[in-house]
Write a protein that holds these residues in place. Structure first.
Motif, PDB file in Angstrom:
ATOM      1  N   PRO A 148       0.819  -1.228   0.000  1.00  0.00           N
ATOM      2  CA  PRO A 148       0.000   0.000   0.000  1.00  0.00           C
ATOM      3  C   PRO A 148       0.847   1.269   0.000  1.00  0.00           C
ATOM      4  N   ILE A 149       1.753   1.357  -0.967  1.00  0.00           N
ATOM      5  CA  ILE A 149       2.620   2.529  -1.113  1.00  0.00           C
ATOM      6  C   ILE A 149       1.950   3.484  -2.092  1.00  0.00           C
ATOM      7  N   GLN A 150       1.772   4.724  -1.685  1.00  0.00           N
ATOM      8  CA  GLN A 150       1.018   5.649  -2.516  1.00  0.00           C
ATOM      9  C   GLN A 150       1.786   6.112  -3.748  1.00  0.00           C
ATOM     10  N   HIS A 151       3.090   6.253  -3.627  1.00  0.00           N
ATOM     11  CA  HIS A 151       3.870   6.767  -4.745  1.00  0.00           C
ATOM     12  C   HIS A 151       5.257   6.135  -4.701  1.00  0.00           C
ATOM     13  N   LEU A 152       5.752   5.729  -5.869  1.00  0.00           N
ATOM     14  CA  LEU A 152       7.042   5.053  -5.975  1.00  0.00           C
ATOM     15  C   LEU A 152       7.986   5.902  -6.820  1.00  0.00           C
ATOM     16  N   MET A 153       9.234   6.051  -6.346  1.00  0.00           N
ATOM     17  CA  MET A 153      10.230   6.818  -7.088  1.00  0.00           C
ATOM     18  C   MET A 153      11.443   5.942  -7.372  1.00  0.00           C
ATOM     19  N   ILE A 154      12.091   6.213  -8.504  1.00  0.00           N
ATOM     20  CA  ILE A 154      13.333   5.529  -8.869  1.00  0.00           C
ATOM     21  C   ILE A 154      14.433   6.583  -8.940  1.00  0.00           C
ATOM     22  N   PHE A 180       4.327   0.668 -15.130  1.00  0.00           N
ATOM     23  CA  PHE A 180       4.124   0.852 -13.687  1.00  0.00           C
ATOM     24  C   PHE A 180       3.522   2.220 -13.363  1.00  0.00           C
ATOM     25  N   THR A 181       3.207   2.995 -14.380  1.00  0.00           N
ATOM     26  CA  THR A 181       2.556   4.281 -14.165  1.00  0.00           C
ATOM     27  C   THR A 181       1.045   4.113 -14.243  1.00  0.00           C
ATOM     28  N   PRO A 182       0.253   5.015 -13.610  1.00  0.00           N
ATOM     29  CA  PRO A 182       0.698   6.134 -12.776  1.00  0.00           C
ATOM     30  C   PRO A 182       1.189   5.661 -11.417  1.00  0.00           C
ATOM     31  N   GLY A 183       1.688   6.588 -10.651  1.00  0.00           N
ATOM     32  CA  GLY A 183       2.203   6.250  -9.326  1.00  0.00           C
ATOM     33  C   GLY A 183       3.682   5.966  -9.308  1.00  0.00           C
ATOM     34  N   LEU A 184       4.366   6.194 -10.450  1.00  0.00           N
ATOM     35  CA  LEU A 184       5.806   5.996 -10.527  1.00  0.00           C
ATOM     36  C   LEU A 184       6.446   7.294 -10.996  1.00  0.00           C
ATOM     37  N   GLU A 185       7.549   7.662 -10.379  1.00  0.00           N
ATOM     38  CA  GLU A 185       8.268   8.872 -10.785  1.00  0.00           C
ATOM     39  C   GLU A 185       9.756   8.575 -10.866  1.00  0.00           C
ATOM     40  N   ILE A 186      10.416   9.176 -11.863  1.00  0.00           N
ATOM     41  CA  ILE A 186      11.856   9.035 -12.024  1.00  0.00           C
ATOM     42  C   ILE A 186      12.536  10.237 -11.377  1.00  0.00           C
ATOM     43  N   TYR A 187      13.470   9.961 -10.495  1.00  0.00           N
ATOM     44  CA  TYR A 187      14.254  10.983  -9.802  1.00  0.00           C
ATOM     45  C   TYR A 187      15.605  11.010 -10.500  1.00  0.00           C
ATOM     46  N   LEU A 188      15.722  11.866 -11.522  1.00  0.00           N
ATOM     47  CA  LEU A 188      16.806  11.779 -12.499  1.00  0.00           C
ATOM     48  C   LEU A 188      17.947  12.748 -12.177  1.00  0.00           C
ATOM     49  N   ALA A 210      18.005  10.289 -22.236  1.00  0.00           N
ATOM     50  CA  ALA A 210      17.111   9.847 -21.164  1.00  0.00           C
ATOM     51  C   ALA A 210      15.845  10.691 -21.147  1.00  0.00           C
ATOM     52  N   ILE A 211      15.968  12.009 -21.261  1.00  0.00           N
ATOM     53  CA  ILE A 211      14.803  12.887 -21.298  1.00  0.00           C
ATOM     54  C   ILE A 211      13.951  12.587 -22.521  1.00  0.00           C
ATOM     55  N   GLU A 212      14.576  12.311 -23.660  1.00  0.00           N
ATOM     56  CA  GLU A 212      13.822  11.969 -24.874  1.00  0.00           C
ATOM     57  C   GLU A 212      12.943  10.745 -24.642  1.00  0.00           C
ATOM     58  N   HIS A 213      13.492   9.711 -24.019  1.00  0.00           N
ATOM     59  CA  HIS A 213      12.718   8.493 -23.762  1.00  0.00           C
ATOM     60  C   HIS A 213      11.620   8.741 -22.719  1.00  0.00           C
ATOM     61  N   LEU A 214      11.925   9.494 -21.685  1.00  0.00           N
ATOM     62  CA  LEU A 214      10.922   9.759 -20.653  1.00  0.00           C
ATOM     63  C   LEU A 214       9.794  10.624 -21.199  1.00  0.00           C
ATOM     64  N   ASN A 215      10.130  11.576 -22.061  1.00  0.00           N
ATOM     65  CA  ASN A 215       9.100  12.383 -22.717  1.00  0.00           C
ATOM     66  C   ASN A 215       8.218  11.521 -23.621  1.00  0.00           C
ATOM     67  N   GLU A 216       8.842  10.593 -24.327  1.00  0.00           N
ATOM     68  CA  GLU A 216       8.096   9.730 -25.254  1.00  0.00           C
ATOM     69  C   GLU A 216       6.997   8.971 -24.531  1.00  0.00           C
ATOM     70  N   PHE A 217       7.317   8.434 -23.351  1.00  0.00           N
ATOM     71  CA  PHE A 217       6.341   7.638 -22.607  1.00  0.00           C
ATOM     72  C   PHE A 217       5.664   8.450 -21.498  1.00  0.00           C
ATOM     73  N   ASN A 218       5.980   9.726 -21.420  1.00  0.00           N
ATOM     74  CA  ASN A 218       5.405  10.647 -20.428  1.00  0.00           C
ATOM     75  C   ASN A 218       5.455  10.065 -19.011  1.00  0.00           C
ATOM     76  N   ILE A 219       6.642   9.605 -18.624  1.00  0.00           N
ATOM     77  CA  ILE A 219       6.848   9.094 -17.270  1.00  0.00           C
ATOM     78  C   ILE A 219       7.254  10.266 -16.377  1.00  0.00           C
ATOM     79  N   SER A 220       6.480  10.531 -15.349  1.00  0.00           N
ATOM     80  CA  SER A 220       6.737  11.676 -14.477  1.00  0.00           C
ATOM     81  C   SER A 220       8.181  11.665 -13.981  1.00  0.00           C
ATOM     82  N   THR A 221       8.827  12.827 -14.086  1.00  0.00           N
ATOM     83  CA  THR A 221      10.253  12.928 -13.806  1.00  0.00           C
ATOM     84  C   THR A 221      10.556  14.176 -13.004  1.00  0.00           C
ATOM     85  N   THR A 222      11.444  14.036 -12.028  1.00  0.00           N
ATOM     86  CA  THR A 222      12.018  15.167 -11.321  1.00  0.00           C
ATOM     87  C   THR A 222      13.495  15.244 -11.675  1.00  0.00           C
TER      88      THR A 222
END
Length: 471
Positions: A173-179, A199-207, A232-244
């Protein structure tokens, strides 16, 4: 009779540690020449004076920007030797885990000259799935429904059971997961990113994203990573994976790029914000002089204000759970406009965790959209953001379909205490914690000073001295 005044204002008293022997010492907080210092005295190593803020008024404001402490469901260690020797969490700690870090691997595919975990390609050690699951269970026991769990390392994406670990985390029961990642595998393996997107939504990349300059990246990371970052940003933008974007800051090296990195992040589809982290004097530190290379939170805050066209002084405010070490600014991306949001908030309601009264100065269309964001007329499942949910260092948001997490952009300053500016009063409010392999939940600050690897042997020697000094 004439009197002689001290050249400073004695503001308050706290406890710190000697940066040489790491033993607890008394410390004065003093204001001198419009700056705030920690003045401490060790009977063995003498006096030490450390700059802790370049903005006296902001420092004082942090003292007022607090809210009642939120406790975990259970405590893991007893109070025996006093803070910071009883981590954790012990019953004397004043904040639950807003973000808990689970380190799954010591190995990394870089050997950065700056690394709090001292990771490297030579450290071919990782934790088994069973060990990681026990660590995840420790977080759940403490938090019930943890706000955020960050999977870290080393470089977590090279763990041989990486996706098994993500599935194990998602099953809890983890509300949000970051990598937490340097982005190398994300840049080089598009299929890996495609699988991450499942694994989205609920997954964020801490880049990791420190600089646009080759020489700076060589100094901080030991490699020119400009193309890696771009891919890396190009790939994350392509799949719209939330990123910090996470920027490790060294004074005089990359702090002039703060505004440029914010503007870059605003233009990226997947990027939800930027976190600036001044270097913590812990772990591997090559070519780092704490006397000249340390940055205070107030200096970073002023650089954001000076370099960014987006945020003004009223936009970068203390985070109430740990105001000494966390500051935040929020904006909304609506159509082609970016609207600073923090200045519209009533701080008193923020401290109460309630909904906010907004002063609207925008046109009617934007006013209506922001109002919709804070409307209370939605069901719990699709409720708009409460102020408590929005104004936090953590990406926990529930918004109506018309305005979603893609519209939120946040800038965070996350400063970690180190042996130089360590303050017991402050560390008790730490809300970013690391799971020890044995299940203890330890503040990030103290973990890297006392509890990581062999460092705990030194701590145990200090505890033995304390035992010997007792009657």
């Amino acid at each position: 009779m004439t009197t002689k005044n001290r050249p400073y204002l004695f503001y308050e008293l706290t406890n710190s540690i000697c940066s040489k022997c790491m033993k607890k010492v008394e410390a004065k907080v003093i204001i001198e020449n419009d700056r705030v210092y920690l003045s401490k005295y060790c009977f063995e190593h003498g006096r030490e004076k450390v700059l802790i803020s370049t903005d006296v008024e902001y420092y004082k404001r942090c003292r007022e920007f607090i809210k009642p402490s939120e406790m975990p469901l259970l405590w893991n260690t007893p109070i025996k030797y006093g803070c910071p020797y009883d981590c954790g969490l012990c019953p004397d700690h004043e904040q639950h885990s807003c973000l808990t870090i689970v380190e799954i691997i010591d190995q990394c595919n870089l050997k950065c000259p700056i690394c709090y975990a001292d990771s490297s390609p030579e450290k071919k050690l990782w934790r088994s799935l069973e060990e990681v699951e026990r660590m995840l269970d420790a977080v759940v026991r403490n938090e019930g429904e943890p706000d955020i769990v960050q999977i870290s390392g080393g470089e977590p994406t090279i763990h041989p059971q990486f996706f098994d670990i993500l599935r194990a985390a998602k099953a809890r029961p983890i509300q949000h997961l970051m990598i937490n990642t340097n982005g190398i595998r994300i840049a080089q393996d598009r299929e890996f990113v495609k699988q991450l997107a499942e694994f989205t939504p609920g997954l964020e990349i801490y880049l990791q994203f420190d600089s646009f300059e080759k020489s700076t990246l060589q100094e901080l990371r030991g490699a020119d990573l400009r193309q890696i970052r771009s891919k890396a940003i190009e790939h994350l933008n392509e799949f719209n994976i939330s990123t910090t974007l996470v920027v490790t800051l060294k004074k005089g090296l990359n702090d002039h790029e703060i505004g440029e990195i914010i503007q870059y992040g605003l233009k990226q589809r997947a990027v939800r914000g930027v976190t600036f982290q001044p270097i913590q004097a812990a772990g591997r530190l090559e070519d780092f002089d704490p006397a000249t290379d340390r940055l205070t939170l107030s200096e970073v805050r002023q650089q954001i204000i000076d370099q960014s066209d987006l945020f003004q002084a009223e936009d970068m405010i203390p985070v109430p759970c740990h105001p000494d070490c966390l500051a935040m600014g929020y904006a909304l991306k609506l159509d082609d406009q970016v609207i600073p949001l923090t200045r519209m908030m009533d701080p008193e309601i923020l401290l109460e965790g309630g909904r906010n009264t907004i002063v609207f100065e925008q046109d009617e269309n934007i006013k209506n959209r922001i109002f919709e964001l804070f409307s209370t007329s939605h069901s719990p499942e699709s409720s708009a953001l409460s102020l408590k949910s929005l104004l936090c260092c953590l990406p926990l948001v529930q918004v109506p379909e018309t305005i979603n997490y893609d519209n939120v952009f946040r800038v965070i300053i996350m400063q970690f205490l180190d042996p130089y500016h360590f303050d017991v009063r402050s560390v008790k409010k730490s809300c970013v914690h690391i799971v020890h392999p044995d299940g203890r939940i330890i503040p990030f600050d103290t973990y890297n000073m006392f509890y990581r690897g062999d460092l705990e042997d030194r701590l145990n020697d200090m505890k033995a001295e304390l035992e010997g000094a007792r009657p």
